[in-house]
Design a protein around this motif. Structure first.
Motif, PDB file in Angstrom:
ATOM      1  N   THR A 180       3.341 -15.868   8.275  1.00 36.49           N
ATOM      2  CA  THR A 180       2.281 -15.038   7.708  1.00 36.49           C
ATOM      3  C   THR A 180       1.514 -15.852   6.684  1.00 36.49           C
ATOM      4  O   THR A 180       2.079 -16.731   6.031  1.00 36.49           O
ATOM      5  CB  THR A 180       2.840 -13.761   7.048  1.00 36.49           C
ATOM      6  N   LEU A 181       0.229 -15.554   6.536  1.00 33.22           N
ATOM      7  CA  LEU A 181      -0.622 -16.222   5.552  1.00 33.22           C
ATOM      8  C   LEU A 181      -0.979 -15.287   4.402  1.00 33.22           C
ATOM      9  O   LEU A 181      -1.937 -15.519   3.670  1.00 33.22           O
ATOM     10  CB  LEU A 181      -1.897 -16.735   6.227  1.00 33.22           C
ATOM     11  N   ALA A 182      -0.177 -14.231   4.205  1.00 38.21           N
ATOM     12  CA  ALA A 182      -0.449 -13.269   3.139  1.00 38.21           C
ATOM     13  C   ALA A 182      -0.198 -13.849   1.751  1.00 38.21           C
ATOM     14  O   ALA A 182      -0.593 -13.258   0.746  1.00 38.21           O
ATOM     15  CB  ALA A 182       0.389 -12.008   3.342  1.00 38.21           C
ATOM     16  N   SER A 183       0.465 -15.016   1.679  1.00 36.35           N
ATOM     17  CA  SER A 183       0.691 -15.742   0.432  1.00 36.35           C
ATOM     18  C   SER A 183       0.562 -17.223   0.745  1.00 36.35           C
ATOM     19  O   SER A 183       0.288 -17.602   1.887  1.00 36.35           O
ATOM     20  CB  SER A 183       2.087 -15.423  -0.118  1.00 36.35           C
ATOM     21  N   ASP A 184       0.769 -18.076  -0.265  1.00 35.55           N
ATOM     22  CA  ASP A 184       0.790 -19.513   0.023  1.00 35.55           C
ATOM     23  C   ASP A 184       2.186 -19.984   0.418  1.00 35.55           C
ATOM     24  O   ASP A 184       2.386 -21.146   0.752  1.00 35.55           O
ATOM     25  CB  ASP A 184       0.236 -20.317  -1.153  1.00 35.55           C
ATOM     26  N   HIS A 185       3.171 -19.100   0.368  1.00 39.37           N
ATOM     27  CA  HIS A 185       4.507 -19.336   0.894  1.00 39.37           C
ATOM     28  C   HIS A 185       4.729 -18.434   2.104  1.00 39.37           C
ATOM     29  O   HIS A 185       4.055 -17.403   2.253  1.00 39.37           O
ATOM     30  CB  HIS A 185       5.590 -18.970  -0.135  1.00 39.37           C
ATOM     31  N   ARG A 186       5.713 -18.784   2.919  1.00 40.59           N
ATOM     32  CA  ARG A 186       6.205 -17.869   3.941  1.00 40.59           C
ATOM     33  C   ARG A 186       7.503 -17.239   3.439  1.00 40.59           C
ATOM     34  O   ARG A 186       8.284 -17.886   2.742  1.00 40.59           O
ATOM     35  CB  ARG A 186       6.468 -18.608   5.254  1.00 40.59           C
ATOM     36  N   GLU A 237       2.725  -1.228  -7.681  1.00 41.36           N
ATOM     37  CA  GLU A 237       1.929  -0.802  -6.537  1.00 41.36           C
ATOM     38  C   GLU A 237       2.613  -1.143  -5.219  1.00 41.36           C
ATOM     39  O   GLU A 237       2.601  -0.342  -4.277  1.00 41.36           O
ATOM     40  CB  GLU A 237       0.536  -1.422  -6.596  1.00 41.36           C
ATOM     41  N   LEU A 238       3.201  -2.318  -5.138  1.00 38.39           N
ATOM     42  CA  LEU A 238       3.904  -2.681  -3.905  1.00 38.39           C
ATOM     43  C   LEU A 238       5.100  -1.762  -3.683  1.00 38.39           C
ATOM     44  O   LEU A 238       5.364  -1.331  -2.550  1.00 38.39           O
ATOM     45  CB  LEU A 238       4.346  -4.138  -3.954  1.00 38.39           C
ATOM     46  N   ALA A 239       5.837  -1.457  -4.753  1.00 39.74           N
ATOM     47  CA  ALA A 239       6.979  -0.548  -4.626  1.00 39.74           C
ATOM     48  C   ALA A 239       6.540   0.821  -4.121  1.00 39.74           C
ATOM     49  O   ALA A 239       7.167   1.405  -3.232  1.00 39.74           O
ATOM     50  CB  ALA A 239       7.688  -0.409  -5.968  1.00 39.74           C
ATOM     51  N   LYS A 240       5.439   1.324  -4.665  1.00 32.58           N
ATOM     52  CA  LYS A 240       4.958   2.643  -4.250  1.00 32.58           C
ATOM     53  C   LYS A 240       4.530   2.634  -2.790  1.00 32.58           C
ATOM     54  O   LYS A 240       4.853   3.546  -2.020  1.00 32.58           O
ATOM     55  CB  LYS A 240       3.800   3.070  -5.144  1.00 32.58           C
ATOM     56  N   ARG A 241       3.830   1.590  -2.375  1.00 31.96           N
ATOM     57  CA  ARG A 241       3.356   1.518  -0.994  1.00 31.96           C
ATOM     58  C   ARG A 241       4.504   1.410   0.002  1.00 31.96           C
ATOM     59  O   ARG A 241       4.411   1.926   1.117  1.00 31.96           O
ATOM     60  CB  ARG A 241       2.413   0.325  -0.822  1.00 31.96           C
ATOM     61  N   LEU A 242       5.569   0.728  -0.413  1.00 33.99           N
ATOM     62  CA  LEU A 242       6.699   0.518   0.489  1.00 33.99           C
ATOM     63  C   LEU A 242       7.767   1.599   0.346  1.00 33.99           C
ATOM     64  O   LEU A 242       8.718   1.631   1.135  1.00 33.99           O
ATOM     65  CB  LEU A 242       7.327  -0.850   0.219  1.00 33.99           C
ATOM     66  N   GLY A 243       7.619   2.463  -0.644  1.00 34.92           N
ATOM     67  CA  GLY A 243       8.614   3.503  -0.862  1.00 34.92           C
ATOM     68  C   GLY A 243       9.952   2.945  -1.293  1.00 34.92           C
ATOM     69  O   GLY A 243      11.011   3.389  -0.836  1.00 34.92           O
ATOM     70  N   ALA A 284       0.947 -13.913  -6.624  1.00 31.23           N
ATOM     71  CA  ALA A 284       0.207 -12.924  -7.425  1.00 31.23           C
ATOM     72  C   ALA A 284      -0.691 -12.025  -6.576  1.00 31.23           C
ATOM     73  O   ALA A 284      -1.695 -11.508  -7.059  1.00 31.23           O
ATOM     74  CB  ALA A 284      -0.610 -13.603  -8.515  1.00 31.23           C
ATOM     75  N   GLY A 285      -0.316 -11.842  -5.308  1.00 25.57           N
ATOM     76  CA  GLY A 285      -1.083 -10.953  -4.434  1.00 25.57           C
ATOM     77  C   GLY A 285      -2.140 -11.640  -3.608  1.00 25.57           C
ATOM     78  O   GLY A 285      -2.828 -10.987  -2.820  1.00 25.57           O
ATOM     79  N   ALA A 286      -2.287 -12.951  -3.770  1.00 24.72           N
ATOM     80  CA  ALA A 286      -3.322 -13.697  -3.040  1.00 24.72           C
ATOM     81  C   ALA A 286      -2.726 -14.398  -1.822  1.00 24.72           C
ATOM     82  O   ALA A 286      -1.576 -14.844  -1.840  1.00 24.72           O
ATOM     83  CB  ALA A 286      -3.984 -14.720  -3.942  1.00 24.72           C
ATOM     84  N   GLY A 287      -3.516 -14.505  -0.766  1.00 27.79           N
ATOM     85  CA  GLY A 287      -3.076 -15.167   0.444  1.00 27.79           C
ATOM     86  C   GLY A 287      -3.314 -16.663   0.404  1.00 27.79           C
ATOM     87  O   GLY A 287      -3.730 -17.230  -0.610  1.00 27.79           O
ATOM     88  N   MET A 288      -3.078 -17.308   1.538  1.00 26.29           N
ATOM     89  CA  MET A 288      -3.316 -18.741   1.652  1.00 26.29           C
ATOM     90  C   MET A 288      -4.792 -19.065   1.411  1.00 26.29           C
ATOM     91  O   MET A 288      -5.139 -20.175   0.998  1.00 26.29           O
ATOM     92  CB  MET A 288      -2.881 -19.220   3.038  1.00 26.29           C
ATOM     93  N   LEU A 343      -3.964  -6.850  -1.737  1.00 23.86           N
ATOM     94  CA  LEU A 343      -2.671  -6.183  -1.813  1.00 23.86           C
ATOM     95  C   LEU A 343      -2.359  -5.414  -0.528  1.00 23.86           C
ATOM     96  O   LEU A 343      -1.182  -5.243  -0.186  1.00 23.86           O
ATOM     97  CB  LEU A 343      -2.638  -5.244  -3.029  1.00 23.86           C
ATOM     98  N   ASP A 344      -3.387  -4.960   0.178  1.00 19.98           N
ATOM     99  CA  ASP A 344      -3.148  -4.306   1.471  1.00 19.98           C
ATOM    100  C   ASP A 344      -2.494  -5.288   2.437  1.00 19.98           C
ATOM    101  O   ASP A 344      -1.518  -4.949   3.126  1.00 19.98           O
ATOM    102  CB  ASP A 344      -4.461  -3.793   2.079  1.00 19.98           C
ATOM    103  N   ARG A 345      -3.014  -6.490   2.497  1.00 24.21           N
ATOM    104  CA  ARG A 345      -2.464  -7.514   3.379  1.00 24.21           C
ATOM    105  C   ARG A 345      -1.031  -7.853   2.985  1.00 24.21           C
ATOM    106  O   ARG A 345      -0.150  -7.996   3.843  1.00 24.21           O
ATOM    107  CB  ARG A 345      -3.351  -8.759   3.338  1.00 24.21           C
ATOM    108  N   GLN A 346      -0.795  -7.965   1.681  1.00 27.00           N
ATOM    109  CA  GLN A 346       0.538  -8.330   1.239  1.00 27.00           C
ATOM    110  C   GLN A 346       1.547  -7.212   1.479  1.00 27.00           C
ATOM    111  O   GLN A 346       2.688  -7.464   1.891  1.00 27.00           O
ATOM    112  CB  GLN A 346       0.510  -8.693  -0.236  1.00 27.00           C
ATOM    113  N   ALA A 347       1.128  -5.968   1.245  1.00 29.06           N
ATOM    114  CA  ALA A 347       2.024  -4.838   1.516  1.00 29.06           C
ATOM    115  C   ALA A 347       2.380  -4.769   2.992  1.00 29.06           C
ATOM    116  O   ALA A 347       3.531  -4.498   3.355  1.00 29.06           O
ATOM    117  CB  ALA A 347       1.374  -3.530   1.059  1.00 29.06           C
ATOM    118  N   ALA A 348       1.407  -5.036   3.850  1.00 33.12           N
ATOM    119  CA  ALA A 348       1.673  -5.033   5.288  1.00 33.12           C
ATOM    120  C   ALA A 348       2.663  -6.131   5.666  1.00 33.12           C
ATOM    121  O   ALA A 348       3.563  -5.926   6.493  1.00 33.12           O
ATOM    122  CB  ALA A 348       0.370  -5.197   6.065  1.00 33.12           C
ATOM    123  N   ALA A 349       2.516  -7.310   5.060  1.00 31.38           N
ATOM    124  CA  ALA A 349       3.447  -8.410   5.341  1.00 31.38           C
ATOM    125  C   ALA A 349       4.859  -8.053   4.886  1.00 31.38           C
ATOM    126  O   ALA A 349       5.837  -8.307   5.603  1.00 31.38           O
ATOM    127  CB  ALA A 349       2.971  -9.682   4.659  1.00 31.38           C
TER     128      ALA A 349
END
Length: 293
Positions: free
Chosen positions: A273-279, A109-115, A63-67, A73-79
């Motif tokens: 990556t630690l952008a989520s609780d999964h890799r 939002e993720l779709a827009k950031r990633l094009g 849901a957009g949260a890291g470990m 969402l910036d961190r997740q979009a970068a990952a």
């Protein structure tokens, strides 16, 4: 980690989802009347000749949260950008679902950031609040469907197994080659009985399509789990050689890329990556020009 009827109503639109203002609600979840597709970019040009390379990924985004349990969402979009994937299956996706994700449309939002194009398939839809799975694609989404499989609702205090949506499918044409991509999130409970039903229904639904197929998702079970064994009759489990969960010092692989005939595996990896609780798991595949039956 956490079609009986086929829902085939699809909206192909350009731009981001219109913002929705939805207060919290305690009502029981109802199956959504529709799922949504958003187109963010034009499809890549058609190519001819040899088999077509494709890079795909599956990522439970928490849901957009890291470990650290912080929504970023910036961190997740970068990952996600760092995966360099053409198609990504996402699990645990919020769309105006709760304060934990700031009531935002995480899929859009993720779709827009990633094009990328996006198709969001809700599992739960409650008074404008939605939670489910999604597909991001650099290729235009031609059709999409939100299939129903057996679930134990997390929105009910005393749930019983019942059909519910949230098994997403998109039809793509990758440089002229047709491809069906599915994304799923199987039951997380220790008792495998619901997953047994989900696997049987997954096979039935995917068996309707005769073209090349890729299944992405969080199966909440390891590759040797007995309940997953029927999947491997028609699909090949892409082995990345590393576990995916938890993201911090992972000990088991419960996230998957699985492919049908007509899809050749060239390599795979789990990204640290630690952008989520999964890799995330990433695979490089080739689509054959002539699907092998």
């Amino acid at each position: 980690m956490k079609l009986t009827g086929r829902v085939a109503e699809v909206l192909l639109v350009s731009g981001v989802l219109a913002a929705m203002v939805a207060p919290p609600a305690q009502a029981r979840a109802q199956a959504p009347a529709r799922a949504r597709v958003q187109a963010q970019v034009p499809g890549p040009a058609r190519a001819h000749g040899r088999d077509v390379p494709l890079r795909v990924a599956s990522y439970n985004i928490h849901a957009g949260a890291g470990m650290d349990n912080v929504f970023d969402l910036d961190r997740q979009a970068a990952a996600l950008r760092g995966l360099h994937a053409d198609v990504i299956g996402l699990e645990e996706v919020d769309v105006h679902w709760a304060a934990r994700s700031e009531w935002r449309d995480v899929a859009g939002e993720l779709a827009k950031r990633l094009g990328m194009h996006v198709y969001f398939a809700p599992i739960y839809s409650v008074d404008g609040r939605e939670f489910g799975v999604a597909v991001l694609s650099r290729y235009r989404i031609l059709k999409a469907a939100n299939h129903r499989i057996t679930r134990l609702s997390t929105q009910d205090s005393d749930p019983v197994p019942a059909p519910a949506p949230g098994f997403g499918e998109v039809d793509l044409r990758v440089k002229g080659v047709p491809l069906d991509v599915y994304v799923t999130h199987l039951d997380y409970r220790a008792d495998p009985s619901v997953r047994v039903s989900q696997v049987a229904e997954t096979r039935r639904i995917m068996g309707r399509d005769k073209s090349r197929k890729i299944l992405l998702g969080d199966f909440n079970a390891t590759p040797d789990a007995p309940e997953l064994a029927p999947l491997w009759r028609e699909l090949t489990d892409v082995e990345p050689g590393a576990p995916t969960f938890p993201a911090q010092s992972p000990v088991q692989r419960i996230d998957y890329v699985a492919v049908s005939r007509g899809v050749a595996v060239r390599g795979a990896e789990v990204v640290d990556t630690l952008a989520s609780d999964h890799r995330p798991i990433v695979a490089d595949v080739s689509l054959t020009r002539q699907a092998r039956r």
